[in-house]
Design a protein around this motif. Structure first.
Motif, PDB file in Angstrom:
ATOM      1  N   TYR A 134      72.638 118.262  16.260  1.00 23.78           N
ATOM      2  CA  TYR A 134      73.722 118.158  15.280  1.00 23.78           C
ATOM      3  C   TYR A 134      74.401 116.793  15.375  1.00 23.78           C
ATOM      4  N   ALA A 135      74.675 116.346  16.589  1.00 28.65           N
ATOM      5  CA  ALA A 135      75.310 115.040  16.781  1.00 28.65           C
ATOM      6  C   ALA A 135      74.401 113.921  16.285  1.00 28.65           C
ATOM      7  N   LYS A 136      73.136 113.967  16.665  1.00 28.67           N
ATOM      8  CA  LYS A 136      72.172 112.934  16.268  1.00 28.67           C
ATOM      9  C   LYS A 136      72.071 112.857  14.749  1.00 28.67           C
ATOM     10  N   ASN A 137      71.978 114.004  14.090  1.00 21.46           N
ATOM     11  CA  ASN A 137      71.860 114.032  12.637  1.00 21.46           C
ATOM     12  C   ASN A 137      73.146 113.587  11.943  1.00 21.46           C
ATOM     13  N   SER A 138      74.251 113.577  12.679  1.00 25.58           N
ATOM     14  CA  SER A 138      75.535 113.141  12.131  1.00 25.58           C
ATOM     15  C   SER A 138      75.807 111.667  12.413  1.00 25.58           C
ATOM     16  N   GLY A 139      74.841 110.982  13.002  1.00 24.12           N
ATOM     17  CA  GLY A 139      74.987 109.561  13.276  1.00 24.12           C
ATOM     18  C   GLY A 139      75.641 109.242  14.603  1.00 24.12           C
ATOM     19  N   ILE A 140      75.787 110.235  15.469  1.00 21.61           N
ATOM     20  CA  ILE A 140      76.407 110.018  16.775  1.00 21.61           C
ATOM     21  C   ILE A 140      75.348 109.567  17.772  1.00 21.61           C
ATOM     22  N   GLN A 141      75.662 108.561  18.537  1.00 25.35           N
ATOM     23  CA  GLN A 141      74.704 108.008  19.490  1.00 25.35           C
ATOM     24  C   GLN A 141      74.886 108.552  20.903  1.00 25.35           C
ATOM     25  N   ASP A 142      76.140 108.848  21.281  1.00 23.47           N
ATOM     26  CA  ASP A 142      76.416 109.300  22.647  1.00 23.47           C
ATOM     27  C   ASP A 142      77.448 110.421  22.638  1.00 23.47           C
ATOM     28  N   ILE A 143      77.403 111.212  23.700  1.00 19.74           N
ATOM     29  CA  ILE A 143      78.378 112.281  23.921  1.00 19.74           C
ATOM     30  C   ILE A 143      78.987 112.081  25.298  1.00 19.74           C
ATOM     31  N   ILE A 144      80.295 112.193  25.374  1.00 18.77           N
ATOM     32  CA  ILE A 144      80.965 112.248  26.669  1.00 18.77           C
ATOM     33  C   ILE A 144      81.461 113.672  26.846  1.00 18.77           C
ATOM     34  N   THR A 145      81.174 114.260  27.977  1.00 16.34           N
ATOM     35  CA  THR A 145      81.484 115.668  28.167  1.00 16.34           C
ATOM     36  C   THR A 145      82.157 115.906  29.512  1.00 16.34           C
ATOM     37  N   VAL A 146      83.200 116.709  29.499  1.00 14.50           N
ATOM     38  CA  VAL A 146      83.904 117.093  30.718  1.00 14.50           C
ATOM     39  C   VAL A 146      83.272 118.380  31.237  1.00 14.50           C
ATOM     40  N   ILE A 147      82.712 118.327  32.420  1.00 14.94           N
ATOM     41  CA  ILE A 147      81.969 119.458  32.982  1.00 14.94           C
ATOM     42  C   ILE A 147      82.380 119.666  34.432  1.00 14.94           C
ATOM     43  N   ASP A 148      81.924 120.779  35.005  1.00 15.25           N
ATOM     44  CA  ASP A 148      82.124 121.000  36.437  1.00 15.25           C
ATOM     45  C   ASP A 148      80.819 120.674  37.169  1.00 15.25           C
ATOM     46  N   SER A 176      86.098 121.684  40.276  1.00  9.83           N
ATOM     47  CA  SER A 176      86.383 120.288  39.971  1.00  9.83           C
ATOM     48  C   SER A 176      85.803 119.943  38.607  1.00  9.83           C
ATOM     49  N   ALA A 177      86.231 118.834  38.039  1.00 12.60           N
ATOM     50  CA  ALA A 177      85.730 118.402  36.740  1.00 12.60           C
ATOM     51  C   ALA A 177      85.355 116.934  36.794  1.00 12.60           C
ATOM     52  N   LEU A 178      84.354 116.563  36.015  1.00  9.82           N
ATOM     53  CA  LEU A 178      83.920 115.182  35.922  1.00  9.82           C
ATOM     54  C   LEU A 178      83.487 114.900  34.489  1.00  9.82           C
ATOM     55  N   ALA A 179      83.412 113.623  34.142  1.00 14.25           N
ATOM     56  CA  ALA A 179      83.046 113.223  32.785  1.00 14.25           C
ATOM     57  C   ALA A 179      81.666 112.584  32.810  1.00 14.25           C
ATOM     58  N   ALA A 180      80.727 113.159  32.053  1.00 11.24           N
ATOM     59  CA  ALA A 180      79.350 112.679  32.030  1.00 11.24           C
ATOM     60  C   ALA A 180      79.000 112.120  30.656  1.00 11.24           C
ATOM     61  N   LEU A 181      78.064 111.187  30.638  1.00 12.86           N
ATOM     62  CA  LEU A 181      77.610 110.560  29.399  1.00 12.86           C
ATOM     63  C   LEU A 181      76.176 110.987  29.087  1.00 12.86           C
ATOM     64  N   LEU A 182      75.954 111.423  27.850  1.00 14.06           N
ATOM     65  CA  LEU A 182      74.634 111.830  27.382  1.00 14.06           C
ATOM     66  C   LEU A 182      74.302 111.057  26.115  1.00 14.06           C
ATOM     67  N   ASP A 183      73.088 110.543  26.011  1.00 16.79           N
ATOM     68  CA  ASP A 183      72.676 109.900  24.766  1.00 16.79           C
ATOM     69  C   ASP A 183      72.017 110.936  23.857  1.00 16.79           C
ATOM     70  N   CYS A 184      72.266 110.818  22.575  1.00 18.42           N
ATOM     71  CA  CYS A 184      71.727 111.776  21.601  1.00 18.42           C
ATOM     72  C   CYS A 184      70.394 111.265  21.078  1.00 18.42           C
ATOM     73  N   THR A 185      69.391 111.280  21.928  1.00 14.14           N
ATOM     74  CA  THR A 185      68.079 110.736  21.577  1.00 14.14           C
ATOM     75  C   THR A 185      67.048 111.856  21.449  1.00 14.14           C
ATOM     76  N   GLU A 186      65.987 111.555  20.713  1.00  9.59           N
ATOM     77  CA  GLU A 186      64.900 112.510  20.563  1.00  9.59           C
ATOM     78  C   GLU A 186      64.235 112.778  21.906  1.00  9.59           C
ATOM     79  N   GLU A 187      64.190 111.764  22.767  1.00  7.69           N
ATOM     80  CA  GLU A 187      63.597 111.929  24.092  1.00  7.69           C
ATOM     81  C   GLU A 187      64.353 112.976  24.909  1.00  7.69           C
ATOM     82  N   ARG A 188      65.677 112.923  24.873  1.00  8.20           N
ATOM     83  CA  ARG A 188      66.482 113.896  25.609  1.00  8.20           C
ATOM     84  C   ARG A 188      66.287 115.309  25.036  1.00  8.20           C
TER      85      ARG A 188
END
Length: 284
Positions: A134-148, A176-188
């Motif tokens: 959904y993000a990729k199709n909306s033109g988004i390149q990266d996601i930052i996510t707060v996770i445990d 605990s929580a941390l912030a991770a970066l994910l790229d919205c690529t077809e490879e992922r």
């Protein structure tokens, strides 16, 4: 199955959103012990009033089993305004091509621990695929996510390891929580699909989703008529008589009449008529 609910179609899926907010309350307020605002059994915060997009996972019965929220980083968002301790003094990332993904949750009570379609693993991976596509199709390149840390391990195990992190790991409720970066690529996306064995389109068309929810609601209201066949005139008469019954004795009399005159109703339907006199009333 995945549906996307946003500011344009949320009026069609208000009950689905309610189910999602209830799931969030059980996960973040209950299981994780985060300091979240729960009212009437629903976890809703100020960012839910900013017209975010929700990527929601459903089981075959139309029940909400997974969900995640996507929000632009150019305005208010959780990492900048709530989880700022994670940033450890760094400025929040703001970009038109980066979305924040938060409130990722899966219904571990409804789903099993195997690897089939009704498992936690499958629902988790399907939600990852849906949110990234959904993000990729909306033109988004990266996601930052707060996770445990547990979710961090899930991402790595599912061929979806973050390519980087922002700030530091900070205490958050029971975890605990941390912030991770994910790229919205077809490879992922392909990596997750390969890991989970999910190769089909995960998205449900809006019309299909509405039909699914209609059938789900009908089954809940009318458990004695799960095949959704129209009522016959005789069945409608029985419905009217059962609805008009003023006490248990009169309901028993109607049931005896049903037993004597017809075998139209199954045992299950007759029981439902006795227990819930108006079970068929909306179809009469």
């Amino acid at each position: 199955m995945i549906i996307v609910v946003d500011g344009l179609n949320r009026h069609l899926f208000s009950e689905v959103l309610d189910d999602m907010f209830e799931l969030r309350a059980r996960v973040f307020g209950g299981r994780l012990g985060w300091d979240v605002n729960i009212q009437d059994g629903k976890e809703i915060d100020e960012f839910d009033h900013l017209d975010p997009a929700y990527v929601i996972g459903l089981d075959d019965g139309g029940n909400v089993v997974a969900a995640v929220r996507a929000l632009q980083t150019t305005g208010p968002h959780m990492l900048a305004d709530v989880f700022s301790a994670i940033l450890d003094g760094e400025a929040p990332i703001r970009s038109a091509t980066m979305w924040e993904s938060t409130r990722f949750c899966v219904d571990t009570q409804r789903l099993n621990r195997g690897k089939d379609k009704n498992s936690v693993s499958y629902a988790t991976c399907e939600l990852m695929i849906g949110s990234l596509e959904y993000a990729k199709n909306s033109g988004i390149q990266d996601i930052i996510t707060v996770i445990d840390p547990i979710m961090d391990r899930v991402l790595k195990r599912s061929n979806c390891a973050p390519y980087d992190y922002v700030g530091k790991t900070a205490p958050m409720g029971k975890v605990s929580a941390l912030a991770a970066l994910l790229d919205c690529t077809e490879e992922r996306i392909s990596g997750i699909r390969e890991f989970a064995g999910i190769h089909q389109d995960v998205f449900l068309e809006e019309e299909e989703a509405l039909e699914l929810f209609k059938a789900k609601k009908s089954a809940e209201i009318n458990p004695a008529n799960r095949d959704h066949k129209p009522l016959t005139e005789l069945e409608k008469y029985f419905v009217e008589q059962m609805s008009a019954a003023r006490n248990e004795a009169e309901r028993q009399d109607v049931l005896k009449l049903i037993e004597a005159l017809t075998d139209t109703f199954t045992t299950e339907q007759k029981t439902a008529l006795l227990q819930t006199p108006r079970a068929f009333a909306h179809e009469a």
